[in-house]
Structure formats: C-alpha cells, structure tokens
Design a protein around this motif. Structure first.
Motif, PDB file in Angstrom:
ATOM      1  N   VAL A  83      10.551  17.316  -4.032  1.00 50.27           N
ATOM      2  CA  VAL A  83       9.828  16.420  -3.115  1.00 50.27           C
ATOM      3  C   VAL A  83       9.866  15.014  -3.566  1.00 50.27           C
ATOM      4  O   VAL A  83      10.059  14.067  -3.020  1.00 50.27           O
ATOM      5  N   ILE A  84       9.698  14.963  -5.030  1.00 47.63           N
ATOM      6  CA  ILE A  84       9.671  13.652  -5.532  1.00 47.63           C
ATOM      7  C   ILE A  84      11.098  13.038  -5.554  1.00 47.63           C
ATOM      8  O   ILE A  84      11.453  11.888  -5.454  1.00 47.63           O
ATOM      9  N   GLY A  85      12.295  14.020  -5.552  1.00 47.74           N
ATOM     10  CA  GLY A  85      13.686  13.617  -5.537  1.00 47.74           C
ATOM     11  C   GLY A  85      13.692  12.866  -3.974  1.00 47.74           C
ATOM     12  O   GLY A  85      14.640  11.958  -3.970  1.00 47.74           O
ATOM     13  N   ALA A  86      13.022  13.694  -2.941  1.00 47.55           N
ATOM     14  CA  ALA A  86      13.286  13.160  -1.645  1.00 47.55           C
ATOM     15  C   ALA A  86      12.693  11.637  -1.608  1.00 47.55           C
ATOM     16  O   ALA A  86      13.064  10.746  -0.657  1.00 47.55           O
ATOM     17  N   TYR A  87      11.670  11.413  -2.223  1.00 46.67           N
ATOM     18  CA  TYR A  87      10.792  10.022  -2.352  1.00 46.67           C
ATOM     19  C   TYR A  87      12.038   8.992  -2.844  1.00 46.67           C
ATOM     20  O   TYR A  87      12.042   7.928  -2.446  1.00 46.67           O
ATOM     21  N   ILE A  88      12.876   9.369  -3.888  1.00 45.67           N
ATOM     22  CA  ILE A  88      13.390   8.500  -4.586  1.00 45.67           C
ATOM     23  C   ILE A  88      14.761   8.088  -3.791  1.00 45.67           C
ATOM     24  O   ILE A  88      15.139   7.000  -3.489  1.00 45.67           O
ATOM     25  N   VAL A  89      15.049   9.058  -2.762  1.00 47.36           N
ATOM     26  CA  VAL A  89      16.457   8.779  -1.971  1.00 47.36           C
ATOM     27  C   VAL A  89      15.829   7.784  -1.055  1.00 47.36           C
ATOM     28  O   VAL A  89      16.417   6.868  -0.606  1.00 47.36           O
ATOM     29  N   VAL A  90      14.538   7.863  -0.342  1.00 46.98           N
ATOM     30  CA  VAL A  90      14.070   6.848   0.452  1.00 46.98           C
ATOM     31  C   VAL A  90      14.201   5.683   0.127  1.00 46.98           C
ATOM     32  O   VAL A  90      14.595   4.545   0.606  1.00 46.98           O
ATOM     33  N   ASP A 134      14.622  17.107   5.364  1.00 47.28           N
ATOM     34  CA  ASP A 134      13.365  17.375   6.214  1.00 47.28           C
ATOM     35  C   ASP A 134      12.537  16.154   5.555  1.00 47.28           C
ATOM     36  O   ASP A 134      11.336  16.157   6.434  1.00 47.28           O
ATOM     37  N   ILE A 135      12.616  15.762   4.538  1.00 48.47           N
ATOM     38  CA  ILE A 135      11.515  14.720   4.005  1.00 48.47           C
ATOM     39  C   ILE A 135      11.908  13.332   4.280  1.00 48.47           C
ATOM     40  O   ILE A 135      11.341  12.546   4.696  1.00 48.47           O
ATOM     41  N   SER A 136      13.001  13.184   3.391  1.00 45.06           N
ATOM     42  CA  SER A 136      13.647  11.696   3.341  1.00 45.06           C
ATOM     43  C   SER A 136      13.776  10.961   4.654  1.00 45.06           C
ATOM     44  O   SER A 136      13.543   9.882   4.830  1.00 45.06           O
ATOM     45  N   ALA A 187       0.801  -1.014   0.058  1.00 51.34           N
ATOM     46  CA  ALA A 187      -0.011  -0.022   0.076  1.00 51.34           C
ATOM     47  C   ALA A 187       0.919   1.132   0.058  1.00 51.34           C
ATOM     48  O   ALA A 187       1.613   1.228  -0.632  1.00 51.34           O
ATOM     49  N   PHE A 188       0.522   2.212   1.029  1.00 57.95           N
ATOM     50  CA  PHE A 188       1.436   3.463   0.882  1.00 57.95           C
ATOM     51  C   PHE A 188       1.204   3.875   2.336  1.00 57.95           C
ATOM     52  O   PHE A 188       0.455   3.504   3.298  1.00 57.95           O
ATOM     53  N   SER A 189       2.199   4.840   2.668  1.00 56.66           N
ATOM     54  CA  SER A 189       2.303   5.239   4.014  1.00 56.66           C
ATOM     55  C   SER A 189       1.143   6.302   4.381  1.00 56.66           C
ATOM     56  O   SER A 189       1.494   7.357   3.884  1.00 56.66           O
ATOM     57  N   ILE A 190       0.229   5.810   5.262  1.00 56.71           N
ATOM     58  CA  ILE A 190      -0.749   6.926   5.454  1.00 56.71           C
ATOM     59  C   ILE A 190      -0.128   7.974   6.539  1.00 56.71           C
ATOM     60  O   ILE A 190      -0.457   9.219   6.181  1.00 56.71           O
ATOM     61  N   PRO A 191       0.607   7.607   7.522  1.00 57.58           N
ATOM     62  CA  PRO A 191       1.187   8.967   8.359  1.00 57.58           C
ATOM     63  C   PRO A 191       2.216   9.678   7.376  1.00 57.58           C
ATOM     64  O   PRO A 191       2.549  10.824   7.557  1.00 57.58           O
ATOM     65  N   GLY A 192       2.796   8.848   6.381  1.00 57.28           N
ATOM     66  CA  GLY A 192       3.550   9.683   5.520  1.00 57.28           C
ATOM     67  C   GLY A 192       3.028  10.745   4.542  1.00 57.28           C
ATOM     68  O   GLY A 192       3.378  11.972   4.473  1.00 57.28           O
TER      69      GLY A 192
END
Length: 417
Positions: free
Chosen positions: A107-114, A231-233, A86-91
């Motif tokens: 923001v998209i770049g931060a997703y990819i790093v994770v 801040d995001i990753s 699924a996906f992270s709800i608290p995220g």
C-alpha cells in the motif's frame, strides 16, 4: 523556472509578525477544528477497517498532520497565499476498503507511485498548462457545487437545533452589522464563544477521559506490487490530481489570488513521499480549509490572509504531535458545532464563487459544473469535481464557443523576492 519562485521566507515572517491579529489566528483555529474533528476520525476508521494496529493508526495521523502543517506554513510564507496542505479525505475512505487486500508495505509503495507521477507531470509543465486552460467561471462553478454542502449542513444544524446553532448564527451576523466592532473582534470568535456557552448551558458537551501522550512514528518500508498500483494508485491519482488540488486552485481564484499552480502540485507530492514511509497517504491542497483561510473572516486585507493558513499549519503540527489525545478530546462536542463553524467561516467564499461563476462568460458551462459537483458521484473511479470541469468545458465548447480566448496568456504568480 517551472516552479514559481515566491517570496523570501524571512521577509514573510516579518510581515506576519507585524500583522498578527485575532482574526487570522481565530480563522486558522476554526479551519483546524473543521479539518481534524471529522477527517481525523475518518482516518482512524479507515485504519481500523484496514486492520492496522493502534500504533500504525496514530503514526498515520502523525504523518499527515505534522508534515501537512509544516508544508502549509512553508506555502504561506513562500507565496503569501492562504492555501492549506492537507490529505485526501475521500482517499482515506477508499483506502479503508482497499488496505485489507494487500500487505501494508505494498500500500505504501502505491502511495509513492502516485506522488512520483504527480511530480513528473508537474515538473514537465503538463499540469499547469491544463489548469490554465480551464475557464475560471467553470472552475468557480465546480467550487460552488463542492462547497454547497457546507452551507446546507450549517443551515440544517441550525434548523434542527435553533436554541444552540441559531443563536450562534444570530451572534455572527449581529457582529457583522457593526463594522467598526467586527474589524476588531472577528465575528467567528463571537460565534465560537456563544456556541460553547450554549453547549454548556444545554449540557451538550460530553466529558471524555484521555491521557497525555506524544504520538510516535512507525516506519514502513515500501514494496511495489502491480496489482496494488492498479487498484490503489490509479484511483488515488485521480483524486489527488483531478479532484482535490483543483478545488484549492479554484477557491483561490474565487478570492482573486493568483495561485502558484506548479508549487501547489509539487509540494504535496514531496510531502506524500514523506507521509508514506510513516504510513500516511497522499497529501493534497485542501479546498475547504483553503476556503476558510482565504475568506474575509481571516481579515479585511487579502494580502495578509496567508497568516490564517500559517496558523492553521501551526495548529496542525501540534495536533499531529498530540494526535492520540486530540482524537479523543474532539469527541466532546457534537459534529454539528463544527459544521456550523465551517459554514460561517466560508460565507464570503460562497458569495465570491457564485458571483464569479454566473456573472459573465461561460455561464452555461459554470452551471453544468455546479450541478455535476453537487451530485458528489464517482464514475469510472473519477470524482464529481473532475467530471464537473470536463462536462462544464464541453458544455461551453458547444453552447458558448465565442467565450473562449485560446490566446490567453498564462497566469503569473505576482512579485517574487
């Protein structure tokens, strides 16, 4: 191999075809309702908070549900376990507050790093080694604490509106008392039918106008910012690695499955990269949906409960394509309806988790894990589920050191094809 081999997809499809029944389909449908009616609105709200356009918001939903559905079907067939990607709800809740401070491609770049960090830790075997050394009772104590709210929400709705939800509960347990009948007609189906009838009778279904429209993806090219990564990753990484996936692993252990731990971390990481370029955030294995699909509501024989997860994946795929339509249509029923269905679907999971947590070794650690998980607090950007495991293990090391067996062999994934 670091990644568990699993079963032949064609062979699993044959088994699925021979064992399709109302129970797994209905359970998959209930899990889909639970994971779309509330969480879908959370994502839409996060998109609105982040200042995204309607097209970007719908693309976000399209990505997380379409690719989540496809990967859920893959996991069900490959490993024959009822796990749900699924996906992270608290995220999503966190991102609603963070997105306005960055360009969306950052923001998209931060997703990819994770996703990339999760892949590296999985492929190097780090994650599996850590998970395998967590005592199962402590894991189950965490699961019991995380899922407790689903039981209390079910009973709260029932006590507040007994004329609707009390009747649903009564119908569910009445069917359960007749074993021969409940094996043919799943109690959860009866509860759904009775609940809809009562909602109609009390005029608690609201008509919502909507138009049929297939969702369209919106491509977003990633950009990388150190501040966005920090801040995001970082907090998103702890949510994905230490909070979300670990719940699903614990749920499967509670139902006596042997989860393919590396696959359960690697597949969502790959899906996260795909999600990101269409505006979707990190994929995870979902604890509550996995709990619903792994429960006895999906069928008496646990080796066939993967069929429930497969059908939830199918329903998710359809939901993703019709995201704009469905988000509007789910507003027709009150949220208490979904809360009651989720609680009923996970009834057996509660029993299994509590029995496994407090019936043998590591009881003090499991109890601490249970209490910490209930708090649902976030400290140092780390959620309660991870803190519950950390503090549960520390408690057992101090008070129950004799329960540890550090020479315990690693968990296997069973027969592979």
């Amino acid at each position: 191999m670091l990644i568990e081999k699993g079963y032949n997809l064609g062979g699993s499809l044959k088994i699925l075809g021979k064992n399709i029944s109302a129970a797994p389909i209905a359970t998959g449908f209930v899990a889909m309702l639970f994971s779309t009616m509330g969480p879908g609105m959370i994502v839409m709200n996060a998109a609105k908070q982040g200042g995204l356009s309607d097209a970007q918001a719908v693309s976000w939903l399209l990505a997380i549900y379409v690719f989540g559905g496809l990967s859920t079907m893959f996991m069900a067939l490959r490993y024959r376990i009822p796990s749900v990607v699924a996906f992270s709800i608290p995220g999503a809740v966190m991102l609603g507050k963070m997105i306005p401070h960055f360009a969306f491609n950052q923001v998209i770049g931060a997703y990819i790093v994770v996703a990339l960090v999760a892949m590296i830790l999985t492929l190097t075997g780090v994650i599996k080694k850590v998970v395998e050394h967590i005592p199962v009772p402590i894991m189950l104590g965490m699961v019991g604490g995380v899922l407790l709210s689903f039981g209390t929400n079910m009973l709260t709705a029932t006590l507040q509106t007994p004329q609707i939800y009390g009747v649903m509960l009564a119908a569910f347990f009445l069917v359960m008392t007749f074993r021969s009948f409940s094996q043919k007609v799943p109690p959860i189906i009866v509860a759904i039918v009775v609940g809809v009838i009562m909602l109609i009778f009390y005029k608690d279904i609201k008509p919502v106008p909507f138009t049929w429209e297939i969702a369209s993806p919106v491509f977003v090219a990633p950009a990388f910012s150190l501040r966005a990564i920090l801040d995001i990753s970082v907090p998103l990484f702890f949510l994905v690695i230490g909070v979300q996936n670990i719940q699903a692993v614990g749920v499967l252990m509670a139902e006596n499955y042997e989860p393919p731990i590396n696959a359960m971390y690697l597949v969502p990481s790959i899906v996260s990269v795909i999600n990101s370029v269409f505006g979707g955030h990190s994929a995870v294995h979902a604890g509550p949906s996995t709990a619903i699909c792994s429960s006895s509501a999906a069928g008496e024989k646990k080796e066939y409960r993967f069929i429930a997860a497969f059908f939830e994946g199918v329903f998710w795929f359809v939901f993703g394509l019709l995201a704009k339509v469905v988000v509007e249509s789910v507003k027709m029923v009150p949220p208490q309806f979904t809360a009651v269905l989720a609680g009923l679907a996970m009834f057996e999971v509660f029993a299994s988790a509590f029995k496994g947590a407090f019936n043998g070794k590591f009881r003090y650690g499991a109890l601490v894990a249970f209490f910490v998980a209930i708090t649902n607090l976030t400290v140092l950007n780390i959620g309660a589920p991870l803190w519950s495991i950390i503090l549960g293990v520390v408690t057992s090391l101090l008070a129950e050191r004799g329960d540890f067996n550090f020479s315990k062999p690693p968990v296997s994934t069973g027969e592979a094809a």
